[in-house]
Motif scaffolding. Structure first.
Motif, PDB file in Angstrom:
ATOM      1  N   ILE A 182     -22.031  61.517 -19.331  1.00 38.34           N
ATOM      2  CA  ILE A 182     -22.958  62.285 -18.497  1.00 38.34           C
ATOM      3  C   ILE A 182     -24.156  61.425 -18.069  1.00 38.34           C
ATOM      4  O   ILE A 182     -24.518  61.428 -16.897  1.00 38.34           O
ATOM      5  N   PRO A 183     -24.765  60.639 -18.951  1.00 38.83           N
ATOM      6  CA  PRO A 183     -25.866  59.789 -18.507  1.00 38.83           C
ATOM      7  C   PRO A 183     -25.415  58.747 -17.479  1.00 38.83           C
ATOM      8  O   PRO A 183     -26.199  58.352 -16.617  1.00 38.83           O
ATOM      9  N   LEU A 240     -31.012  61.745 -13.782  1.00 45.23           N
ATOM     10  CA  LEU A 240     -31.415  62.914 -14.555  1.00 45.23           C
ATOM     11  C   LEU A 240     -31.490  62.579 -16.031  1.00 45.23           C
ATOM     12  O   LEU A 240     -30.618  61.908 -16.574  1.00 45.23           O
ATOM     13  N   ASP A 241     -32.522  63.079 -16.667  1.00 45.48           N
ATOM     14  CA  ASP A 241     -32.614  62.891 -18.103  1.00 45.48           C
ATOM     15  C   ASP A 241     -32.064  64.135 -18.778  1.00 45.48           C
ATOM     16  O   ASP A 241     -32.766  65.114 -18.984  1.00 45.48           O
ATOM     17  N   ILE A 242     -30.767  64.079 -19.078  1.00 43.45           N
ATOM     18  CA  ILE A 242     -30.148  65.233 -19.729  1.00 43.45           C
ATOM     19  C   ILE A 242     -30.087  64.956 -21.221  1.00 43.45           C
ATOM     20  O   ILE A 242     -29.453  63.992 -21.650  1.00 43.45           O
ATOM     21  N   ASN A 243     -30.770  65.784 -22.004  1.00 43.89           N
ATOM     22  CA  ASN A 243     -30.851  65.475 -23.424  1.00 43.89           C
ATOM     23  C   ASN A 243     -29.547  65.761 -24.145  1.00 43.89           C
ATOM     24  O   ASN A 243     -28.636  66.393 -23.618  1.00 43.89           O
ATOM     25  N   GLN A 244     -29.494  65.297 -25.388  1.00 34.88           N
ATOM     26  CA  GLN A 244     -28.233  65.349 -26.123  1.00 34.88           C
ATOM     27  C   GLN A 244     -27.744  66.772 -26.368  1.00 34.88           C
ATOM     28  O   GLN A 244     -26.553  67.045 -26.262  1.00 34.88           O
ATOM     29  N   LEU A 262     -28.228  69.420 -24.546  1.00 32.99           N
ATOM     30  CA  LEU A 262     -27.690  69.931 -23.293  1.00 32.99           C
ATOM     31  C   LEU A 262     -26.312  69.327 -23.021  1.00 32.99           C
ATOM     32  O   LEU A 262     -25.383  70.013 -22.585  1.00 32.99           O
ATOM     33  N   ARG A 263     -26.180  68.035 -23.311  1.00 36.61           N
ATOM     34  CA  ARG A 263     -24.885  67.372 -23.103  1.00 36.61           C
ATOM     35  C   ARG A 263     -23.811  68.018 -23.974  1.00 36.61           C
ATOM     36  O   ARG A 263     -22.688  68.234 -23.533  1.00 36.61           O
ATOM     37  N   PHE A 308     -22.735  71.308 -22.497  1.00 39.46           N
ATOM     38  CA  PHE A 308     -21.775  71.082 -21.412  1.00 39.46           C
ATOM     39  C   PHE A 308     -20.388  70.818 -21.994  1.00 39.46           C
ATOM     40  O   PHE A 308     -19.401  71.426 -21.588  1.00 39.46           O
TER      41      PHE A 308
END
Lengths: 253, 396
Positions: free
Chosen positions: B247-248, B254-258, B260-261, B264
């Motif tokens: 995802i990163p 986008l800074d998608i934190n762990q 949130l990942r 998903f």
């Protein structure tokens, strides 16, 4: 095609050279006929003759692949809008009733009026209750379909179709799945409906009903209309060999 | 179809038996069953004896109360704990109102939750904590009396539940540095968040995918089938790793934190299985049901919503809840990428030199927590089935 009020002698259903194939199997081989408003037609014939398929093309449960079908001035085509308009004008009763088992009998009837005709719940229930009264099972309104007999289920199914205030009613072998003692209660309802002036197309093996109620009897075989006549002519003076054979076989039992 | 009319009154056979007869009929009816019964009893006796002796004399349970806060919320910033209480209170209000409006199962759930809070309030925590627990009971009880009987509010409460979802996330996280970074979310809190998000999102996703897989349009059907079969062909751990790494890479800006990942990834995985469960229900709907709906003039959307889905979902409630339970337990896999969920906390407590050698106590405690949640779901599913009359009202 524009919608217009039918003149008294304008047909409400017009079929012109209707063909239908199931893969390689040619089910309907060019049906050309028309039905007047208020006409009661009985369609009979051996199984596999295309009679059920024919009435199912009239509300597009089956798609016809060639020819024209015009219902009350609207042509049936791929146009979803037209299909939905026609389905609102054409009620259908099935051999297996096909009531919705998760809804009460009353909800079965009010579903269409509420969701399609956009009536309020109380308006729809009023209509539904009076229709249940008419088919003589008002006391079963709040039960589920599985809790009532086959004959009663079929009468609910008739009420469900009538709740949409259709101009035409199609019956696809409405009594074939019923126990013998329940057939007459359904035929009584259909007889009453016929006397009220409804346009009815009935696929059935009930020859007594045909003789008594029908304006016209159509005999289907192998995808064509072999013979059509008034009941009197049809039963007493059939013209075609296949018709004679069918009548003699049917009336034996 | 019809039972013949009874001509004369016949007494039903007496099926009730004394316990002695029951034992004889069920446990000792043949010589080999008698033997099996004896062996089983001896076995059970030794296992139970060992377990009970350990539980009540040898086990050092003090590890649990000493780390209770860690189990509950992990390393969630301690001076921000009011955020969690706020969330509990929001949920309490919604549960209380729902219990008043719907009664039945929701009412019993609210009652059970209040009971749990009451027990906690009576335990020797700090005084402030016990006060918070008492407050939590009030937030359930007061709305319950307000909501009782006001069925007109139902629509609003449903909207409230939907809205509570983002609100709770924001409250838990706060903003910027003043809030609580998701990397500090942990313990049962993290497990519950991952499970609830997974369940709430993967269910509609699964329904949608199942409908797509049945579509008449080949492109939609093909995309849906590919998705489902691909995901089902890959272990969850792989998807969690891929979610964490890919995802990163895919969304560099986008800074998608762990956390949130992982949400998903879990949703992505569970949605595919959900789709297959729902499809099983869809296939059980007779063709005649759809034809009857069409004949009444219902279009595809209305036929699906009022005729197909209600029947299809009802028939697959047991499998769907089974899927929810599996998902709940699978959230424990997020510890492999470094998130400290309930099981992660358990591992870290065991690794603490102060509590060396207490694996059994800690793991047993974690197991009991998992069991309580999973069994509640199972119980709820059975109740819902009974309420909906699954198996009844079924035609044909």
């Amino acid at each position: 095609m524009a919608e217009h009020e039918n003149a008294p002698n304008d047909p409400i259903i017009m079929c012109e050279d209707v063909h239908k194939w199931f893969d390689d199997f040619h089910v309907l081989k060019g049906i050309t006929t028309s039905f007047q408003k208020g006409e009661r037609a009985v369609i009979c014939g051996p199984s596999g003759s295309g009679k059920s398929t024919f009435i199912r093309t009239l509300n597009r449960l089956e798609e016809h692949q060639r020819g024209t079908i015009i219902i009350d001035g609207i042509e049936l085509s791929d146009d979803l809008h037209n299909i939905n308009l026609i389905r609102q004008e054409v009620g259908m009763v099935f051999q297996q009733f096909n009531l919705f088992p998760h809804l009460t009998n009353l909800e079965n009837i009010t579903l269409g009026p509420i969701r399609v005709r956009k009536l309020t719940k109380s308006e729809a229930e009023e209509i539904a209750l009076s229709l249940l009264e008419r088919v003589d099972i008002a006391d079963q309104a709040y039960k589920y379909p599985a809790e009532i007999s086959g004959g009663q289920q079929q009468r609910v199914a008739i009420a469900r179709a009538l709740a949409m205030e259709p101009k035409i009613m199609l019956f696809d072998e409405p009594t074939s799945a019923l126990d013998p003692e329940m057939i007459s209660e359904v035929l009584d309802v259909m007889r009453e409906l016929a006397h009220s002036g409804m346009t009815m197309l009935v696929v059935t093996h009930e020859m007594g009903f045909a003789r008594e109620v029908a304006d016209r009897v159509m005999f289907f075989d192998e995808g064509v209309v072999v013979e059509e006549a008034t009941p009197a002519d049809f039963f007493d003076n059939p013209q075609h060999e296949r018709t004679k054979l069918f009548i003699s076989q049917t009336l034996q039992h | 179809m019809k039972a013949p009319e009874a001509i004369q009154e016949i007494q039903p056979p007496d099926n009730t038996k004394g316990p002695r007869a029951w034992v004889k009929d069920n446990l000792f009816n043949t010589w080999y069953n008698a033997l099996l019964t004896c062996v089983a009893f001896v076995f059970l006796f030794f296992v139970l004896k060992g377990f009970l002796t350990w539980t009540f004399t040898e086990a050092e349970w003090k590890v649990i109360p000493a780390n209770l806060q860690l189990f509950a919320i992990g390393s969630y910033t301690r001076d921000q704990v009011w955020r969690i209480w706020t969330v509990l209170y929001i949920l309490g209000v919604l549960i209380g109102l729902s219990a008043g409006l719907w009664g039945g199962l929701v009412y019993r759930f609210a009652l059970a939750l209040s009971g749990i809070w009451l027990i906690f309030a009576l335990l020797p925590f700090e005084l402030a904590t016990r006060g918070w627990f008492l407050g939590a009971i009030a937030t359930i009880a007061l709305p319950f009396f307000i909501g009782r009987g006001r069925t007109g509010l139902r629509r609003w409460i449903l909207a409230g539940w939907l809205l509570s979802f983002p609100v709770i996330m924001v409250v838990l996280r706060g903003f910027g540095e003043n809030g609580v970074l998701t990397s500090n979310w942990g313990g049962l809190l993290l497990t519950l968040i991952l499970a609830v998000v997974g369940i709430v999102v993967s269910f509609p996703l699964g329904v949608f995918l199942a409908l797509c897989r049945q579509s008449d349009l080949p492109a939609i059907r093909w995309v849906s089938t590919t998705y489902i079969e691909t995901v089902r062909g890959v272990p969850l751990i792989t998807i969690l790793f891929m979610g964490n790494v890919l995802i990163p890479i895919f969304m560099p800006g986008l800074d998608i934190n762990q956390v949130l990942r992982m949400m998903f990834a879990i949703t992505f995985f569970s949605g595919a299985y959900m789709a297959e469960n729902v499809r099983g229900g869809l296939q059980a709907i007779p063709r005649g049901q759809i034809e009857a709906a069409q004949a009444v003039g219902l279009n595809y959307v209305k036929t699906t919503r009022f005729i197909v889905l209600p029947q299809a979902l009802r028939s697959v409630i047991p499998t769907i809840v089974g899927q929810f339970i599996a998902l709940f337990k699978d959230t424990s896999l997020v510890s492999i990428i470094g998130l400290i969920d309930l099981l992660g906390v358990a591992k870290s407590v065991i690794a603490n030199p102060d509590w060396l050698g207490l694996q059994a106590e800690v793991y047993l405690f974690a197991a009991v927590i998992y069991f309580v949640f999973c069994y509640s779901m199972s119980y709820g599913s059975q109740e819902i089935e009974a309420n909906l009359g699954v198996g009844l009202h079924q035609n044909l």
